[in-house]
Design a protein around this motif. Structure first.
Motif, PDB file in Angstrom:
ATOM      1  N   ILE A  53      25.757 -28.522 -52.282  1.00  0.00           N
ATOM      2  CA  ILE A  53      24.860 -28.930 -51.197  1.00  0.00           C
ATOM      3  C   ILE A  53      25.268 -28.227 -49.912  1.00  0.00           C
ATOM      4  O   ILE A  53      24.422 -27.719 -49.159  1.00  0.00           O
ATOM      5  N   ALA A  54      26.571 -28.184 -49.662  1.00  0.00           N
ATOM      6  CA  ALA A  54      27.088 -27.495 -48.475  1.00  0.00           C
ATOM      7  C   ALA A  54      26.684 -26.027 -48.491  1.00  0.00           C
ATOM      8  O   ALA A  54      26.305 -25.468 -47.453  1.00  0.00           O
ATOM      9  N   LEU A  55      26.740 -25.402 -49.653  1.00  0.00           N
ATOM     10  CA  LEU A  55      26.379 -23.985 -49.763  1.00  0.00           C
ATOM     11  C   LEU A  55      24.932 -23.762 -49.353  1.00  0.00           C
ATOM     12  O   LEU A  55      24.624 -22.853 -48.571  1.00  0.00           O
ATOM     13  N   GLY A  56      24.017 -24.589 -49.872  1.00  0.00           N
ATOM     14  CA  GLY A  56      22.612 -24.439 -49.512  1.00  0.00           C
ATOM     15  C   GLY A  56      22.375 -24.631 -48.030  1.00  0.00           C
ATOM     16  O   GLY A  56      21.605 -23.879 -47.404  1.00  0.00           O
ATOM     17  N   LEU A  57      23.049 -25.610 -47.443  1.00  0.00           N
ATOM     18  CA  LEU A  57      22.887 -25.871 -46.016  1.00  0.00           C
ATOM     19  C   LEU A  57      23.489 -24.752 -45.165  1.00  0.00           C
ATOM     20  O   LEU A  57      22.938 -24.394 -44.117  1.00  0.00           O
ATOM     21  N   ILE A  58      24.595 -24.195 -45.614  1.00  0.00           N
ATOM     22  CA  ILE A  58      25.209 -23.070 -44.893  1.00  0.00           C
ATOM     23  C   ILE A  58      24.249 -21.882 -44.858  1.00  0.00           C
ATOM     24  O   ILE A  58      24.032 -21.266 -43.808  1.00  0.00           O
ATOM     25  N   LEU A  59      23.665 -21.552 -45.990  1.00  0.00           N
ATOM     26  CA  LEU A  59      22.740 -20.419 -46.042  1.00  0.00           C
ATOM     27  C   LEU A  59      21.506 -20.671 -45.181  1.00  0.00           C
ATOM     28  O   LEU A  59      21.039 -19.773 -44.472  1.00  0.00           O
ATOM     29  N   LEU A  60      20.981 -21.898 -45.219  1.00  0.00           N
ATOM     30  CA  LEU A  60      19.826 -22.230 -44.388  1.00  0.00           C
ATOM     31  C   LEU A  60      20.177 -22.143 -42.906  1.00  0.00           C
ATOM     32  O   LEU A  60      19.388 -21.628 -42.092  1.00  0.00           O
ATOM     33  N   SER A  61      21.366 -22.604 -42.560  1.00  0.00           N
ATOM     34  CA  SER A  61      21.814 -22.531 -41.171  1.00  0.00           C
ATOM     35  C   SER A  61      21.900 -21.092 -40.689  1.00  0.00           C
ATOM     36  O   SER A  61      21.517 -20.769 -39.558  1.00  0.00           O
ATOM     37  N   ARG A  62      22.397 -20.203 -41.551  1.00  0.00           N
ATOM     38  CA  ARG A  62      22.531 -18.796 -41.156  1.00  0.00           C
ATOM     39  C   ARG A  62      21.169 -18.110 -41.070  1.00  0.00           C
ATOM     40  O   ARG A  62      21.000 -17.173 -40.278  1.00  0.00           O
ATOM     41  N   ILE A  63      20.207 -18.559 -41.872  1.00  0.00           N
ATOM     42  CA  ILE A  63      18.847 -18.033 -41.729  1.00  0.00           C
ATOM     43  C   ILE A  63      18.292 -18.405 -40.358  1.00  0.00           C
ATOM     44  O   ILE A  63      17.682 -17.577 -39.662  1.00  0.00           O
ATOM     45  N   LEU A 102      31.358 -22.698 -33.176  1.00  0.00           N
ATOM     46  CA  LEU A 102      31.577 -24.087 -33.591  1.00  0.00           C
ATOM     47  C   LEU A 102      31.261 -24.245 -35.079  1.00  0.00           C
ATOM     48  O   LEU A 102      31.967 -24.968 -35.803  1.00  0.00           O
ATOM     49  N   PHE A 103      30.218 -23.572 -35.529  1.00  0.00           N
ATOM     50  CA  PHE A 103      29.836 -23.649 -36.943  1.00  0.00           C
ATOM     51  C   PHE A 103      30.949 -23.112 -37.839  1.00  0.00           C
ATOM     52  O   PHE A 103      31.388 -23.789 -38.775  1.00  0.00           O
ATOM     53  N   TYR A 104      31.406 -21.892 -37.574  1.00  0.00           N
ATOM     54  CA  TYR A 104      32.396 -21.267 -38.450  1.00  0.00           C
ATOM     55  C   TYR A 104      33.698 -22.064 -38.502  1.00  0.00           C
ATOM     56  O   TYR A 104      34.249 -22.307 -39.580  1.00  0.00           O
ATOM     57  N   SER A 105      34.205 -22.470 -37.355  1.00  0.00           N
ATOM     58  CA  SER A 105      35.444 -23.241 -37.346  1.00  0.00           C
ATOM     59  C   SER A 105      35.227 -24.636 -37.912  1.00  0.00           C
ATOM     60  O   SER A 105      36.112 -25.198 -38.583  1.00  0.00           O
ATOM     61  N   GLY A 106      34.038 -25.221 -37.672  1.00  0.00           N
ATOM     62  CA  GLY A 106      33.740 -26.552 -38.180  1.00  0.00           C
ATOM     63  C   GLY A 106      33.684 -26.601 -39.696  1.00  0.00           C
ATOM     64  O   GLY A 106      34.118 -27.585 -40.309  1.00  0.00           O
ATOM     65  N   ILE A 107      33.155 -25.556 -40.323  1.00  0.00           N
ATOM     66  CA  ILE A 107      33.101 -25.504 -41.778  1.00  0.00           C
ATOM     67  C   ILE A 107      34.514 -25.502 -42.365  1.00  0.00           C
ATOM     68  O   ILE A 107      34.805 -26.215 -43.337  1.00  0.00           O
ATOM     69  N   ILE A 108      35.402 -24.721 -41.780  1.00  0.00           N
ATOM     70  CA  ILE A 108      36.774 -24.670 -42.278  1.00  0.00           C
ATOM     71  C   ILE A 108      37.492 -25.997 -42.025  1.00  0.00           C
ATOM     72  O   ILE A 108      38.256 -26.485 -42.883  1.00  0.00           O
ATOM     73  N   THR A 165      35.733  -7.697 -40.020  1.00  0.00           N
ATOM     74  CA  THR A 165      35.209  -9.029 -40.337  1.00  0.00           C
ATOM     75  C   THR A 165      34.158  -9.416 -39.307  1.00  0.00           C
ATOM     76  O   THR A 165      34.477  -9.819 -38.197  1.00  0.00           O
ATOM     77  N   GLU A 166      32.904  -9.295 -39.705  1.00  0.00           N
ATOM     78  CA  GLU A 166      31.785  -9.666 -38.842  1.00  0.00           C
ATOM     79  C   GLU A 166      31.029 -10.817 -39.494  1.00  0.00           C
ATOM     80  O   GLU A 166      31.545 -11.486 -40.387  1.00  0.00           O
ATOM     81  N   GLY A 167      29.798 -11.039 -39.055  1.00  0.00           N
ATOM     82  CA  GLY A 167      29.043 -12.172 -39.553  1.00  0.00           C
ATOM     83  C   GLY A 167      28.807 -12.140 -41.048  1.00  0.00           C
ATOM     84  O   GLY A 167      28.977 -13.150 -41.743  1.00  0.00           O
ATOM     85  N   SER A 168      28.408 -10.983 -41.583  1.00  0.00           N
ATOM     86  CA  SER A 168      28.094 -10.881 -43.010  1.00  0.00           C
ATOM     87  C   SER A 168      29.306 -11.208 -43.875  1.00  0.00           C
ATOM     88  O   SER A 168      29.193 -11.955 -44.863  1.00  0.00           O
ATOM     89  N   GLU A 169      30.450 -10.662 -43.503  1.00  0.00           N
ATOM     90  CA  GLU A 169      31.665 -10.914 -44.273  1.00  0.00           C
ATOM     91  C   GLU A 169      32.080 -12.382 -44.194  1.00  0.00           C
ATOM     92  O   GLU A 169      32.537 -12.965 -45.184  1.00  0.00           O
ATOM     93  N   THR A 170      31.918 -12.973 -43.010  1.00  0.00           N
ATOM     94  CA  THR A 170      32.306 -14.372 -42.842  1.00  0.00           C
ATOM     95  C   THR A 170      31.411 -15.287 -43.668  1.00  0.00           C
ATOM     96  O   THR A 170      31.889 -16.233 -44.310  1.00  0.00           O
ATOM     97  N   ILE A 171      30.115 -15.015 -43.676  1.00  0.00           N
ATOM     98  CA  ILE A 171      29.195 -15.808 -44.496  1.00  0.00           C
ATOM     99  C   ILE A 171      29.548 -15.667 -45.980  1.00  0.00           C
ATOM    100  O   ILE A 171      29.552 -16.649 -46.725  1.00  0.00           O
ATOM    101  N   PHE A 172      29.865 -14.463 -46.397  1.00  0.00           N
ATOM    102  CA  PHE A 172      30.258 -14.235 -47.786  1.00  0.00           C
ATOM    103  C   PHE A 172      31.480 -15.056 -48.149  1.00  0.00           C
ATOM    104  O   PHE A 172      31.552 -15.659 -49.235  1.00  0.00           O
ATOM    105  N   VAL A 173      32.436 -15.133 -47.247  1.00  0.00           N
ATOM    106  CA  VAL A 173      33.649 -15.925 -47.485  1.00  0.00           C
ATOM    107  C   VAL A 173      33.322 -17.411 -47.576  1.00  0.00           C
ATOM    108  O   VAL A 173      33.864 -18.127 -48.434  1.00  0.00           O
ATOM    109  N   LEU A 174      32.437 -17.899 -46.720  1.00  0.00           N
ATOM    110  CA  LEU A 174      32.043 -19.310 -46.791  1.00  0.00           C
ATOM    111  C   LEU A 174      31.358 -19.615 -48.119  1.00  0.00           C
ATOM    112  O   LEU A 174      31.551 -20.692 -48.690  1.00  0.00           O
TER     113      LEU A 174
END
Length: 211
Positions: A53-63, A102-108, A165-174
């Motif tokens: 569920i978190a994965l789907g929401l993360i991808l939607l958030s990045r869209i 806030l999003f990136y640090s909050g997910i971790i 390490t930019e946005g694309s790489e960070t999203i891939f890691v999440l």
């Protein structure tokens, strides 16, 4: 590192949606806020170990994170400045970058809440995020002061300095973290190290450009 290569592929569908939303009353800042709320929900899901569920929401958030800028470029201007041609604004850029960090640090952080045994590596990864974020923003401030501009990743509200390490790489890691949470220590160690290399590279770039 891959943002500039992916940008032409990402922009086309985002611009198509943005053109449809133009004139609908949905502003870029509304989309930014909606995307941030979705990101918070993703963090909550991750804290409860609802990884898919978190994965789907993360991808939607990045869209949503990509869509707000596209809408800003296509929507009718609301700026108080005469001659404005879009809804792009400094305040919108500010909201966007604050929400992103806030999003990136909050997910971790949420991952650590759900899996306290990985808290040390989560703290290390957030530390590395601070390095890339601070080196990125500090460079942007000085670049703006000196009138520099860089648009390889598309038109931005601030100077966009590249790195490993930019946005694309960070999203891939999440995405990897959600799919393979048991591999979090290894993922965090590798990506955190790459973040530190990016930080060091930006510091050296600043030394060359501003020294």
């Amino acid at each position: 590192m891959f943002d500039a290569r992916l940008r032409p592929l990402i922009d086309k569908p985002l611009n198509a949606v943005a053109r449809r939303l133009s004139g609908s009353g949905i502003t870029p800042n509304i989309i930014t806020g909606f995307g941030f709320v979705i990101g918070v929900l993703a963090a909550v899901a991750l804290a409860f170990r609802l990884d898919h569920i978190a994965l789907g929401l993360i991808l939607l958030s990045r869209i949503m994170d990509g869509l707000d800028g596209a809408v800003a470029r296509h929507a009718a201007p609301r700026s108080r400045h005469p001659g404005a041609k879009s809804q792009e604004s400094d305040l919108g850029g500010y909201y966007d970058i604050v929400a992103d960090f806030l999003f990136y640090s909050g997910i971790i952080l949420a991952f650590a809440v759900g899996r306290p045994d990985h808290a040390l590596m989560a703290a290390f990864l957030i530390f590395c995020f601070v390095g890339t974020g601070s080196s990125f923003l500090a460079y942007a401030i000085i670049a703006a002061k000196t009138g520099q501009n860089h648009e390889k990743q598309g038109k931005k509200s601030f100077y966009y300095l590249t790195g490993i390490t930019e946005g694309s790489e960070t999203i891939f890691v999440l995405v990897l973290i959600c799919l393979y949470p048991e591999w979090f220590p290894q993922i965090a160690a590798v990506f955190g190290t790459l973040c530190l290399i990016t930080t060091a590279g930006r510091v050296m770039q600043a030394r060359r450009d501003f020294g």
